[in-house]
Write an enzyme that holds these catalytic residues in place. Structure first.
Site, PDB file in Angstrom:
ATOM      1  N   SER A  39       0.803  -1.221   0.000  1.00 44.78           N
ATOM      2  CA  SER A  39       0.000   0.000   0.000  1.00 44.78           C
ATOM      3  C   SER A  39       0.838   1.274   0.000  1.00 44.78           C
ATOM      4  O   SER A  39       0.313   2.358  -0.263  1.00 44.78           O
ATOM      5  CB  SER A  39      -0.948   0.020   1.198  1.00 44.78           C
ATOM      6  OG  SER A  39      -0.240   0.221   2.404  1.00 44.78           O
ATOM      7  N   LYS A 120       0.297   4.503   6.878  1.00 44.53           N
ATOM      8  CA  LYS A 120      -0.149   5.343   5.760  1.00 44.53           C
ATOM      9  C   LYS A 120       0.523   6.704   5.901  1.00 44.53           C
ATOM     10  O   LYS A 120       1.276   6.955   6.834  1.00 44.53           O
ATOM     11  CB  LYS A 120      -1.674   5.530   5.764  1.00 44.53           C
ATOM     12  CG  LYS A 120      -2.498   4.261   5.820  1.00 44.53           C
ATOM     13  CD  LYS A 120      -2.384   3.428   4.564  1.00 44.53           C
ATOM     14  CE  LYS A 120      -3.210   2.137   4.686  1.00 44.53           C
ATOM     15  NZ  LYS A 120      -2.951   1.209   3.562  1.00 44.53           N
TER      16      LYS A 120
END
Length: 221
Positions: A39, A120
């Site tokens: 990701s 993230k």
């Protein structure tokens, strides 16, 4: 103290002391984490090992561009919490302890989603009006936010899962986070209970990659 008890204590005392120091450092200052998915490609690759520091956010809030490690959304997203339940600190501390976590994951083949940590990048902070278009490009307060670390934008006509837009005004005490790999990231665009990550769910800021040797170095915006 009997000689037998003394011998047992001499054997275990250094181990217990070392574990105690490790737990204190891990709880309040630094810990190691690894990248389990793609990701955050291309900058962070699967298997990269990082140092996460926990001190800076005690004095200042997260900034745009920070790479943060935080509790899984199953710990705070009101929809996913219904399925996983609230994380139990004692259980989570045990199943994420180095060595134990390997046994739980590789030998027992067990998962505890509410105890997992995600990584993230912060793209929206309190006061921002953030817009993410279908390609994954970000605008802040109506102005395009340049992100040199993003190259994997969505291709809207390919039907890529998760490639959806987002529009939100970020409230106090919350941030918006996205994966650098906009084509494949379970991030604020896809959380069923809303796009906001509460500050108190952030474990720390990823600052240094120590593995693999070829990519050792500090992480930058």
């Amino acid at each position: 103290m009997s000689s037998k008890v003394s011998a047992i204590w001499e054997f275990w005392a250094p181990f217990l002391f070392t574990v105690s120091i490790y737990l204190l450092i891990r709880q309040f200052a630094f810990e190691a984490r690894y990248i389990p998915s793609g990701s955050m490609l291309p900058g962070l690759q699967v298997g990269d090992k990082l140092i996460v520091e926990k001190l800076s956010y005690k004095a200042k809030p997260p900034r745009r561009g920070d790479i943060v490690v935080f509790n899984s959304p199953t710990a705070f997203d009101p929809v996913w919490m219904l399925d996983a339940g609230r994380p139990d600190p004692l259980k989570c501390g045990l199943v994420t302890f180095p060595g134990v976590s390997w046994v739980v994951d590789r030998v027992l083949l067990q998962r505890y989603p509410e105890c997992e940590a995600w990584i993230k990048r912060v793209v929206g902070v309190p006061g921002d009006v953030i817009e993410v278009n279908a390609q994954g490009q970000v605008s802040i307060n109506g102005k395009r936010f340049e992100e040199s670390y993003v190259s994997n934008y969505c291709i809207t006509d390919s039907g890529m899962p998760g490639c959806k837009g987002l529009y939100a005004s970020v409230p106090k005490g919350k941030v918006v986070v996205l994966g650098d790999n906009r084509r494949n990231s379970q991030d604020a665009r896809r959380w069923p209970g809303g796009p906001f990550l509460p500050d108190d769910q952030i474990i720390g800021r990823a600052v240094f990659r120590f593995w693999p040797p070829a990519r050792i170095g500090p992480l930058s915006d």
